[in-house]
Design a protein around this motif. Structure first.
Motif: not given
Length: 344
Positions: A131-139, A237-241
């Motif tokens: 699920f890392v791809r969901f959080y790209l902007p945070l990482l 988009l992270t929130k939507q996912l």
């Protein structure tokens, strides 16, 4: 008066000479700064790859293949869990990959608490790093554009080409459409793979039907992503996912018994009709769906990126086209990671 004018003329000449002698170095210095400004420097290409326990050799082969086939300025973001990070770091620093530019990023699985429905049929698909791809902007904080790659890939082309993929206005990501290459259709049919939304979402559920997406709509594969971080954040988009992950926990809208497991389905929902296309040759997939079905060698040689998505991985046995993958594998200096082969 003449003496005064003569004195002023002498002072003017002296001032001009002074400026030439003392300010030329300053101008040269400023010019040097301009040459090294961010606008003039070679663009950095950030590539995100996960290093999961038990399959770190996959990340190593992927990184090796990318690094060996480009002159671009690549910065690898290697994402792992706290207990796996020391292993991958030592592997890189004690191999020929020690010359790469990389950052190790720790992923905190607590962000997934309450968002993943337990599914016993394929528990490997529930691993946090999926699920890392969901959080790209945070990482990844400082980059406008980012490439995300699954670990079970190798790159045979220049990663600069993939990075140069154009994203349409309003699109936060580019993916590979599952109907994009006619040459893969026969393999899809022969092993019973799904390449439509019907294979990923449970259309018996009202929440899925309410989306208004035809079940025959072609799906896409999120194992290779070119993403725009500004647009991703702007669209939240992270929130939507996360919203669809939580709804699945409550309503069981998709599961790993369907086509692509629990990480693909929310992306199919959130990005429906809002993604750009990756060049098909930059994502030749399905190599891991069957231990028997093979592509032609000529076709594979032409491919820019190969993806062993599916159960049959090239570091395990049985699997297909393992020779292409092993070209880029670097043995683990610690001996912890070993390839599974019929004679081992």
């Amino acid at each position: 008066v003449n003496q005064i004018l003569l004195l002023l003329l002498v002072l003017t000449v002296c001032a001009i000479l002074y400026n030439k002698v003392h300010k030329v170095p300053s101008a040269l210095k400023n010019e040097a700064v301009d040459l090294e400004s961010p606008e003039e420097m070679e663009e950095e290409i950030p590539v995100v790859i996960c290093a999961a326990a038990g399959r770190m050799g996959a990340a190593i082969a992927a990184i090796s293949s990318i690094y060996s086939n480009t002159e671009a300025n690549v910065l690898f973001y290697i994402v792992g869990l706290k207990n796996t990070i020391p292993h991958i770091r030592k592997w890189i620093e004690n191999s020929k990959l020690k010359e790469i530019k990389f950052k190790v990023v720790e992923f905190n699985p607590m962000v997934l608490k309450g968002k993943i429905r337990q599914d016993a049929s394929r528990p490997e698909l529930l691993q946090p790093l999926n699920f890392v791809r969901f959080y790209l902007p945070l990482l990844i904080q400082k980059h406008e554009k980012v490439i995300y790659l699954d670990d079970d890939i190798i790159v045979q082309g220049d990663i600069q080409e993939l990075y140069d993929t154009k994203l349409a206005p309003g699109h936060a990501a580019a993916f590979s459409d599952d109907c994009d290459l006619p040459s893969t259709h026969e393999m899809v049919r022969s092993v019973g793979m799904q390449n439509t939304y019907m294979g990923f979402l449970d259309y018996r559920k009202q929440a899925i039907r309410d989306l208004g997406i035809s079940p025959s709509t072609c799906s896409f594969n999120p194992g290779v992503i070119v993403a725009n971080m500004t647009e991703w954040k702007h669209q939240r988009l992270t929130k939507q996912l996360e919203k669809w992950m939580q709804r699945n926990v409550e309503e069981n809208l998709y599961s790993s018994t369907l086509g692509g497991g629990v990480a693909t389905s929310p992306m199919l929902i959130v990005f429906h009709g809002k993604y750009s296309a990756i060049n098909p040759m930059w994502h030749i997939r399905h190599l891991g769906w069957s231990p028997d079905t093979r592509y032609s060698e000529h076709f594979l040689q032409e491919a820019k990126l190969l993806h062993w998505n599916g159960r049959y991985k090239p570091w395990d046995y049985p699997s297909v086209h393992t020779d292409l993958w092993e070209n880029w594998f670097i043995p683990d200096p610690s001996g912890k990671f070993k390839l599974t082969r019929p004679d081992s």
